[in-house]
Every structure is written in C-alpha cells, then in structure tokens.
Write an enzyme that holds these catalytic residues in place. Structure first.
Site, PDB file in Angstrom:
ATOM      1  N   THR A   1       0.874  -1.178   0.000  1.00 52.38           N
ATOM      2  CA  THR A   1       0.000   0.000   0.000  1.00 52.38           C
ATOM      3  C   THR A   1       0.904   1.219   0.000  1.00 52.38           C
ATOM      4  OG1 THR A   1      -1.762  -1.131   1.189  1.00 52.38           O
ATOM      5  CG2 THR A   1      -1.781   1.274   1.240  1.00 52.38           C
TER       6      THR A   1
ATOM      7  N   LYS B   1      -7.258   1.407  -2.754  1.00 46.14           N
ATOM      8  CA  LYS B   1      -6.858   0.975  -1.410  1.00 46.14           C
ATOM      9  C   LYS B   1      -7.061   2.104  -0.401  1.00 46.14           C
ATOM     10  CE  LYS B   1      -5.268  -1.641   1.843  1.00 46.14           C
ATOM     11  NZ  LYS B   1      -3.936  -2.260   1.895  1.00 46.14           N
TER      12      LYS B   1
ATOM     13  N   LYS C   1       0.608   4.840   8.371  1.00 45.75           N
ATOM     14  CA  LYS C   1       1.199   5.219   7.086  1.00 45.75           C
ATOM     15  C   LYS C   1       0.127   5.338   6.012  1.00 45.75           C
ATOM     16  CE  LYS C   1       2.465   1.989   4.569  1.00 45.75           C
ATOM     17  NZ  LYS C   1       1.914   1.089   3.521  1.00 45.75           N
TER      18      LYS C   1
END
Length: 286
Positions: A95, A170, A238
C-alpha cells in the site's frame, strides 16, 4: 514460472507459500532472513539483493513496508527497474502512494517492462487462506496475463483502471476501515458497560446490518486482548496519512479519517505501533 518476491513479512510469507504450493520456482529477498526460514525449507531460493531477484524472474511481486522502501526496491542502484530483463512484469502489492505507482509505471514502460500496482485487503488471515481482495492499476492486458497467479492470492480481484488506480482504491478501503474501527471499539466498550457478554453480542450484530470484516475478525481479538499483528498499527498510520494527504490535495474534508488517524497516533506513541490494528481498543481504556 520463474517468479520473484520481495518482502516476506506477515502477509508476504503466506503469498510465497501459495506460489510454492503451485509448483512455481520462487526467488525471494527479505531484510530479515530468519522470517523466511519456512519458505526456504519449502523450496524458495533466498538471494541477497533485489538485483538478484530481477536477474532470474519473469514476474516479480513486491510487498514492503513504506513508500520509501518501494522507492529503493524499484529505483535503487540494485533495484528492479535497473536490472529486470525486458518483458518482466513488476507487481507492487505494497500500500503506497498513487503518484509513486504512476512513476514506476512510466519508468517501467521506458525500459520495456510492465508494471501493475496491486495493493490488497484482508490481512494475515486473507493472505493465509488465499482470499485477499486485490485492487489493480495499470494495463488491463498485463493484468489478464498474470490473473492466474493472482488467483492464488485472492478471491476478489478487480481491475480498477490506469496506473495508480489500485492505490487510490486501497485508500478508499483504508478510509472505510478507519471509521469502522472506531465503531467496533465503541460497540464493545458499550456492551461491557451495559453488563452484556461481548462475545454473545457479536453473535447478534456481526451478521446484521452492522456486519463488517473488522467486526467479525478483529472484535474477538479485542475482547481477548490479543493484539498480535495481522496488520501493524505503524503501517495503518502510514496508509491513513497517504489518504489524508490525497484528500487535502483535493480540498476534501474527511473528519472520520482525521479522527481515527489521531487516535491511532496517540496509542502508537504509547508503545503500540508494533501491535495489530485491533489494539485501538486501548485508547478507550486510557
């Protein structure tokens, strides 16, 4: 096929195992060789650099921690773009930033390589069982070519559009989870305060309108105070920061995302960053 895999952490380890079970030759690179011991015993070949993976592989998967790691693996001196053979397909399952996925695609095209961004959802459980949701960005013909391999990893595999589209999808996934995790925690806290058995409550609400993957898979861990990582808090932070930056760039106000990010940053600062995302329940205890 001769395949390569870079990053054999919590999820990558299971994905390599699926490749080996399907009789592929797999070269792996990981910074912590001990974590790949089971894969080596199962037939994977451990090499000492991304360059060595690139030299022997027809398709290379990467699943590392942060965009900076992706940058190094692809653009570094010993990286994939510099060393992969013409025609190699590069599939980044990390990701990461949509713009970075677009940069990789453009650089790959210049070198007669192919690149897909293919982040996943489903955590360690989905990886182990081969039922991940995989979100694809890039060229559709390339996606179709490696779909038989992706089918070893997941059940819900959707081509989303041009390079970067997988990463943007995502972000939608992580934004949804961010607010949902707050709801899961608060429902458990409420159940306990009301004197109910939280596990019995879950049996009622998990299959109703409130049902979600997090409620079914992470709420039981919250109740049992099992904070072992299926997906690290540090990595979720993150992801949320990437989503928040994208939203800010577009002038979008996403208060649910901001609230969840703030709560996760708080418990990470208290020593939980290596725990699984279900440790958000600790915020309510404090």
């Amino acid at each position: 096929m001769k395949l390569g895999f870079i990053g054999t952490g919590v999820m990558g380890n299971s994905l390599v195992k699926h490749l080996l079970d399907d009789q592929h030759e797999v070269s792996i690179y990981t910074r912590t060789a001990q974590k790949a011991k089971n894969l080596i015993e199962a037939g994977a070949v451990l090499v000492d650099s991304p360059q060595k993976v690139a030299e022997t592989s027809e398709v290379i998967f990467t699943m590392v921690g942060y965009p900076s790691d992706v940058e190094q693996v692809y653009f570094g001196e010993q990286g994939l773009l510099e060393n992969a053979k013409k025609g190699t397909i590069l599939v980044d399952m990390t990701t990461s930033q949509p713009q970075l996925a677009q940069r990789i695609f453009e650089a790959a095209t210049e070198k007669e390589l192919y690149a897909l961004d293919a982040p996943v959802s489903g955590g360690d459980i989905g990886a182990k069982n081969g039922v991940l949701s995989i979100m694809i960005g890039g060229e559709k013909e390339v996606y179709k070519k490696i779909l038989p391999i992706l089918n070893l990893f997941g059940e819900n595999i959707v081509f989303q559009g041009p390079a970067g589209s997988g990463q943007h999808t995502k972000m939608c996934n992580q934004i949804n989870i961010a607010s949902n995790m707050i709801g899961v925690c608060e429902s458990i806290i409420y159940a306990k305060k009301a004197g109910l058995d939280p596990e019995r409550v879950l049996r009622s609400i998990s299959s109703g309108a409130a049902g979600s993957w997090s409620l079914s898979n992470l709420a039981p861990k919250m109740i049992n105070e099992d904070f072992r990582p299926g997906f690290y808090i540090k990595h979720f932070i993150k992801d949320m920061k990437i989503a928040a930056q994208e939203a800010e760039n577009w002038g979008l106000d996403l208060p649910g995302l901001r609230m969840s990010l703030s709560m996760y940053e708080k418990i990470a600062a208290q020593g939980n960053e290596e725990n699984g995302t279900q440790a958000l329940i600790e915020h309510y205890k404090s």
